[in-house]
Scaffold this active site. Structure first.
Site, mmCIF file in Angstrom:
data_model
loop_
_atom_site.group_PDB
_atom_site.id
_atom_site.type_symbol
_atom_site.label_atom_id
_atom_site.label_comp_id
_atom_site.label_asym_id
_atom_site.label_seq_id
_atom_site.Cartn_x
_atom_site.Cartn_y
_atom_site.Cartn_z
ATOM 1 N N THR A 1 35.514 40.986 40.773
ATOM 2 C CA THR A 1 36.595 40.191 41.357
ATOM 3 C C THR A 1 37.245 39.340 40.269
ATOM 4 O O THR A 1 38.475 39.326 40.123
ATOM 5 C CB THR A 1 36.074 39.308 42.513
ATOM 6 N N LYS B 1 34.844 41.771 58.077
ATOM 7 C CA LYS B 1 34.286 40.586 57.422
ATOM 8 C C LYS B 1 33.249 39.993 58.348
ATOM 9 O O LYS B 1 33.305 40.203 59.562
ATOM 10 C CB LYS B 1 35.385 39.547 57.184
ATOM 11 N N GLY C 1 29.106 40.864 49.584
ATOM 12 C CA GLY C 1 29.015 39.407 49.472
ATOM 13 C C GLY C 1 30.355 38.715 49.623
ATOM 14 O O GLY C 1 31.413 39.345 49.653
ATOM 15 N N ASP C 2 30.294 37.421 49.774
ATOM 16 C CA ASP C 2 31.456 36.531 49.729
ATOM 17 C C ASP C 2 30.838 35.162 49.407
ATOM 18 O O ASP C 2 29.725 35.106 48.847
ATOM 19 C CB ASP C 2 32.203 36.550 51.082
HETATM 20 N N1 GLU Z 1 34.292 39.374 49.712
HETATM 21 C C1 GLU Z 1 35.050 40.138 48.777
HETATM 22 C C2 GLU Z 1 36.516 40.117 49.172
HETATM 23 O O1 GLU Z 1 36.995 39.091 49.622
HETATM 24 C C3 GLU Z 1 34.478 41.522 48.517
HETATM 25 C C4 GLU Z 1 34.247 42.381 49.714
HETATM 26 C C5 GLU Z 1 33.530 43.692 49.399
HETATM 27 O O2 GLU Z 1 33.170 43.964 48.259
HETATM 28 O O3 GLU Z 1 33.347 44.435 50.365
HETATM 29 O O4 GLU Z 1 37.256 41.039 49.012
#
Ligand code: GLU
Length: 447
Positions: A212, A128, A167-168
């Site tokens: 998501t 992350k 993203g996040d």
């Molecule tokens: N940020 C998202 C999560 O919390 C997606 C991470 C990703 O697609 O690599 O899982």
């Protein structure tokens, strides 16, 4: 949470080594607590110092990000990327741009990602990153310059077989485009598999933007089916109004539920006839404004400033804003109002006390590492498509996502039952993810 002597020692070391990182301590404590029955059955894991290794990130990068705003003023931010575990594949996880980002927040998110990514079964490690950059009110040009400055350092640390960011919070399709543009320029390679969440025109995947939110709803559907319910005619409260919340709301409505409230940092909107996702998109994406603007477009809606939406009665709650947003008093209010289920769209939005209250009241509770795994799972599908220079249809990708969420749901329930905690999705997710990573770590030797 009561820990035995082994897990207490590991936890104390986590706290000693990572001072002033409460979110990371919280995430580690929950996992250590859940996996104690595994250690009782497999004491050899203690000798291999597996838990100590699991709680120590493989690598942590922190760097200065210098950029210039539209008025020519210079800003200095701090960038991060933590590679927590590559036992199952390249580090994989999003980037968060928010003023609250610090090393402890990034570490907790990367740690959660270990178990989440393992649950997907798609061969992805955990990482992350992000920056303490506040994108609110910034122009497109400022966002682009920040992304370019950030990638100027990050590019050394990532790649399709090393570390694959996405993203996040604060990082969506626009930011991924700018980040990928700078990556491509610096490295002289069109390595599409280095970042996921890309626009379709750059090799992005269908369903990644929706994944998501849709995934959470597929998970909720499975949880309800387990209890003889469906989404038809259920009332839902969602917190947040960003990518996860919007797509969860759209899918919930498609499946016959009514979403009566959602929120952002300005407060919440309540409309018993249902929140309009098209209006949310207009406000958040096009106008880049806060939710207090909602009643201007839908006069029947009520806006409540500076409050979370948890006192609005509902059958299902989907906290999809940020960590520790739903506390003890909120859980009590939800239970009192007749709640059936909670699924975390965000990462760790419910506090440990809130989770205890939900469990004690017999509410079905799905932790983020299971319920929101659809985003990263679809990122893994994007990596597959990039590797084969292929593109799958929307419906095929959506079907794979739905199957993945149902599989995660069953793994959680089967594992929870195996370890005598039937119906406990927290224990099921933590143990199931842990067993997969532990097995890979044992196979890899002491690395
Ligand atoms: N940020 C998202 C999560 O919390 C997606 C991470 C990703 O697609 O690599 O899982």
């Amino acid at each position: 949470m009561a820990l035995d002597s082994t897990t207490t020692a590991v936890y104390n070391e986590v706290v000693r080594r990572n001072p002033a990182e409460p979110e990371f301590h919280q995430a580690a404590l929950e996992v250590l607590h859940s996996i104690q029955p595994v250690l009782q059955q497999q004491p050899e894991l203690r000798d291999a110092r597996l838990l100590e290794r699991l709680c120590e990130p493989e690598r942590q990068v922190m760097f200065r990000v210098v950029w210039t705003d539209d008025r020519g003023r210079t800003h200095v931010n701090r960038g991060f990327r933590v590679g927590f575990s590559s036992a199952l594949g390249p580090y994989k996880g999003g980037l968060r741009f928010h003023r609250s980002v610090n090393l402890g927040v990034v570490k907790f998110l990367a740690f959660e990602q270990i178990f989440k990514n393992a649950l997907t079964g798609l061969g992805i490690g955990a990482g992350k990153g992000g920056a303490d950059f506040d994108p609110s009110g910034r122009s497109d040009g400022e966002i682009m310059r920040f992304c370019q400055a950030y990638m100027t350092e990050l590019h050394r640390h990532i790649g399709p077989h090393t570390d694959v960011p996405a993203g996040d919070i604060g990082v969506g399709g626009r930011e991924i485009g700018y980040l990928f543009g700078q990556y491509k320029r610096i490295t002289n390679r069109f390595d599409a598999g280095t970042l996921t969440g890309k626009d379709l025109v750059l090799g992005g995947s269908f369903v990644r933007p929706e994944a998501t939110g849709y995934g959470v709803v597929y998970f909720v559907e499975a949880m309800l089916a387990e209890r003889g319910h469906s989404l038809e005619d259920k009332t839902v409260v969602v917190s947040g109004a960003g990518n996860v919340a919007q797509h969860a709301m759209a899918k919930l409505q498609q499946m016959g539920a009514t979403v009566v409230a959602c929120s952002d940092s300005s407060g919440y909107v309540h409309d018993p006839s249902g929140i309009r996702v098209d209006v949310l998109r207009e406000i958040k994406q096009n106008q880049r404004r806060k939710l207090d603007a909602y009643p201007e477009l839908v006069p029947t809606a009520r806006f409540v400033p500076d409050r979370a939406p948890w006192d609005v009665p509902c059958d299902i709650a989907v906290p999809s804003a940020t960590q520790n947003e739903l506390g003890e008093a909120d859980a009590i209010a939800l239970v009192k109002n007749g709640l059936i289920a909670v699924a975390e769209g965000a990462n760790m939005p419910c506090t440990p006390k809130a989770i205890d209250i939900l469990h004690d009241a017999g509410i079905a509770f799905a932790p983020g590492k299971a319920a929101n795994a659809g985003g990263v799972a679809t990122s893994a599908l994007e990596m597959q498509q990039n590797a084969s220079r292929d593109r799958w249809s929307f419906s095929d990708t959506d079907k794979t996502l739905a199957d993945t969420m149902r599989n995660i749901h069953s793994s959680c329930l089967i594992t929870a039952a195996d370890y005598e905690r039937p119906g406990n999705y927290v224990v099921g997710a933590n143990i199931s993810g842990f067993l997969t990573v532990a097995s890979a770590m044992n196979t890899l030797g002491l690395v």
